[in-house]
Design an enzyme around this catalytic site. Sequence first.
Site, PDB file in Angstrom:
ATOM      1  CB  SER A   9      -0.900   0.021   1.233  1.00 53.76           C
ATOM      2  OG  SER A   9      -1.416   1.331   1.400  1.00 53.76           O
ATOM      3  CG  HIS A  34      -3.801  -1.655  -1.575  1.00 54.64           C
ATOM      4  ND1 HIS A  34      -4.858  -2.504  -1.878  1.00 54.64           N
ATOM      5  CD2 HIS A  34      -4.249  -0.854  -0.583  1.00 54.64           C
ATOM      6  CE1 HIS A  34      -5.890  -2.222  -1.093  1.00 54.64           C
ATOM      7  NE2 HIS A  34      -5.555  -1.216  -0.290  1.00 54.64           N
ATOM      8  CG  ASP A  36      -5.126   2.301   0.786  1.00 53.47           C
ATOM      9  OD1 ASP A  36      -6.072   1.497   0.715  1.00 53.47           O
ATOM     10  OD2 ASP A  36      -4.007   2.003   1.246  1.00 53.47           O
ATOM     11  CG  MET A  38      -8.694   6.887   2.225  1.00 53.35           C
ATOM     12  SD  MET A  38      -7.998   6.903   3.886  1.00 53.35           S
ATOM     13  CE  MET A  38      -6.970   5.430   3.824  1.00 53.35           C
ATOM     14  CG  HIS A  67      -9.188  -0.202  -0.508  1.00 49.16           C
ATOM     15  ND1 HIS A  67      -8.602  -0.383   0.730  1.00 49.16           N
ATOM     16  CD2 HIS A  67     -10.527  -0.312  -0.302  1.00 49.16           C
ATOM     17  CE1 HIS A  67      -9.541  -0.591   1.630  1.00 49.16           C
ATOM     18  NE2 HIS A  67     -10.722  -0.540   1.036  1.00 49.16           N
ATOM     19  CG  MET A 141     -11.530  -3.082   5.141  1.00 46.06           C
ATOM     20  SD  MET A 141      -9.986  -2.603   4.346  1.00 46.06           S
ATOM     21  CE  MET A 141      -9.157  -1.656   5.618  1.00 46.06           C
ATOM     22  N   GLY A 146      -9.206   3.896   6.908  1.00 47.65           N
ATOM     23  CA  GLY A 146      -8.957   5.337   7.060  1.00 47.65           C
ATOM     24  C   GLY A 146      -7.493   5.692   7.261  1.00 47.65           C
ATOM     25  CG  PHE A 147      -6.135   6.984   9.801  1.00 51.33           C
ATOM     26  CD1 PHE A 147      -5.609   8.237   9.463  1.00 51.33           C
ATOM     27  CD2 PHE A 147      -7.453   6.902  10.219  1.00 51.33           C
ATOM     28  CE1 PHE A 147      -6.392   9.379   9.554  1.00 51.33           C
ATOM     29  CE2 PHE A 147      -8.253   8.039  10.315  1.00 51.33           C
ATOM     30  CZ  PHE A 147      -7.723   9.284   9.985  1.00 51.33           C
ATOM     31  N   GLY A 148      -3.222   4.146   7.829  1.00 48.68           N
ATOM     32  CA  GLY A 148      -2.235   3.076   7.895  1.00 48.68           C
ATOM     33  C   GLY A 148      -1.716   2.949   9.323  1.00 48.68           C
ATOM     34  N   GLY A 149      -0.992   1.893   9.571  1.00 47.84           N
ATOM     35  CA  GLY A 149      -0.299   1.748  10.857  1.00 47.84           C
ATOM     36  C   GLY A 149      -1.155   1.358  12.040  1.00 47.84           C
ATOM     37  CG  ASP A 176      -6.090  -2.964   3.334  1.00 49.31           C
ATOM     38  OD1 ASP A 176      -5.058  -2.638   3.951  1.00 49.31           O
ATOM     39  OD2 ASP A 176      -6.704  -2.173   2.580  1.00 49.31           O
ATOM     40  N   GLY A 177      -4.874  -4.300   6.489  1.00 48.83           N
ATOM     41  CA  GLY A 177      -4.862  -3.625   7.785  1.00 48.83           C
ATOM     42  C   GLY A 177      -4.064  -4.375   8.829  1.00 48.83           C
ATOM     43  N   GLY A 178      -2.948  -3.781   9.223  1.00 47.01           N
ATOM     44  CA  GLY A 178      -2.145  -4.377  10.294  1.00 47.01           C
ATOM     45  C   GLY A 178      -1.395  -5.631   9.896  1.00 47.01           C
ATOM     46  CB  SER A 199       3.017   0.875   8.433  1.00 50.37           C
ATOM     47  OG  SER A 199       2.166  -0.119   8.934  1.00 50.37           O
TER      48      SER A 199
HETATM   49  C1  DX5 Z   1      -6.400   1.520   5.560  1.00 52.32           C
HETATM   50  C2  DX5 Z   1      -5.963   1.179   4.166  1.00 52.32           C
HETATM   51  C3  DX5 Z   1      -4.814   0.274   4.122  1.00 52.32           C
HETATM   52  C4  DX5 Z   1      -3.570   0.795   4.774  1.00 52.32           C
HETATM   53  C5  DX5 Z   1      -2.896  -0.388   5.414  1.00 52.32           C
HETATM   54  O1  DX5 Z   1      -7.623   2.138   5.532  1.00 52.32           O
HETATM   55  O2  DX5 Z   1      -7.000   0.611   3.401  1.00 52.32           O
HETATM   56  O3  DX5 Z   1      -4.535  -0.194   2.803  1.00 52.32           O
HETATM   57  O4  DX5 Z   1      -2.665   1.401   3.900  1.00 52.32           O
HETATM   58  O5  DX5 Z   1      -1.861   0.073   6.193  1.00 52.32           O
HETATM   59  P1  DX5 Z   1      -1.084  -0.860   7.206  1.00 52.32           P
HETATM   60  O6  DX5 Z   1      -0.535  -2.012   6.404  1.00 52.32           O
HETATM   61  O7  DX5 Z   1      -0.034   0.037   7.749  1.00 52.32           O
HETATM   62  O8  DX5 Z   1      -2.091  -1.305   8.222  1.00 52.32           O
HETATM   63 ZN    ZN Z   2      -6.426  -0.397   1.461  1.00 48.78          ZN
END
Ligand code: DX5
Ligand code: ZN
Length: 215
Positions: A9, A34, A36, A38, A67, A141, A146-149, A176-178, A199
Amino acid sequence: MKDIIISPSILSADFANLEKEICLIKEAGAKWVHVDVMDGHFVPNITIGIPVVKSLRKVTDLILDTHLMIDNPEKYIESFAKAGSDILTFHFEACKDISHAKNIISFIKSFDKKAGISIKPTTKADEIFPILDKVDLVLVMTVEPGFGGQEFMHDCAMKIPIIKNNAPDNLIIQVDGGINNLTSKVCTSLGANSLVAGSYIFSNNDYKKAIQTLS
Ligand code: DX5
Ligand code: ZN
């Protein structure tokens, strides 16, 4: 065992050097990237959109895995398709009902693109059963979008086998996520065959090593 598709991502990449970052993840072995998107409405964050996809299309042949975390996805699908997205994944929660989701899937396919449906943590897997044979990809998900990390939500991963047991064999089940070197194994052992990681990859100074530890 089938190969796991890793989709880095770019949300966690250096936005001032996106072309370079994408070359680096390609050299590191990624086949997908990927993207993202938003809108500040569907999710409480604003990222990138159509012009960025168009620019990326000019500099990479990687699969642009888009996405869409946006309201009214049908309004923007044609523009993303024409800008060069290869996969368009929209959110089930952005649809009024199943028939609305089906129409969006058909619309995506009319541009000869792959269609994906994504579900947020609070949406149950069985809600999308009626469209599992219509999509190419389901995106589960494992964080609130909404956010990475953010931290991986283990409960959400339990939707993976439920989807797998009710889907055609060729469905791509993406998470996707974490995602990191440990949570990736949880997901693949439950049946996921594509992992998004932001991340974890981009905070590592060796992208190749990071990608290799995911599958
Ligand atoms: C979150 C995004 C993800 C995000 C994942 O809303 O859809 O694609 O970039 O980030 P990590 O891998 O850091 O959780
Ligand atoms: Zn995503």
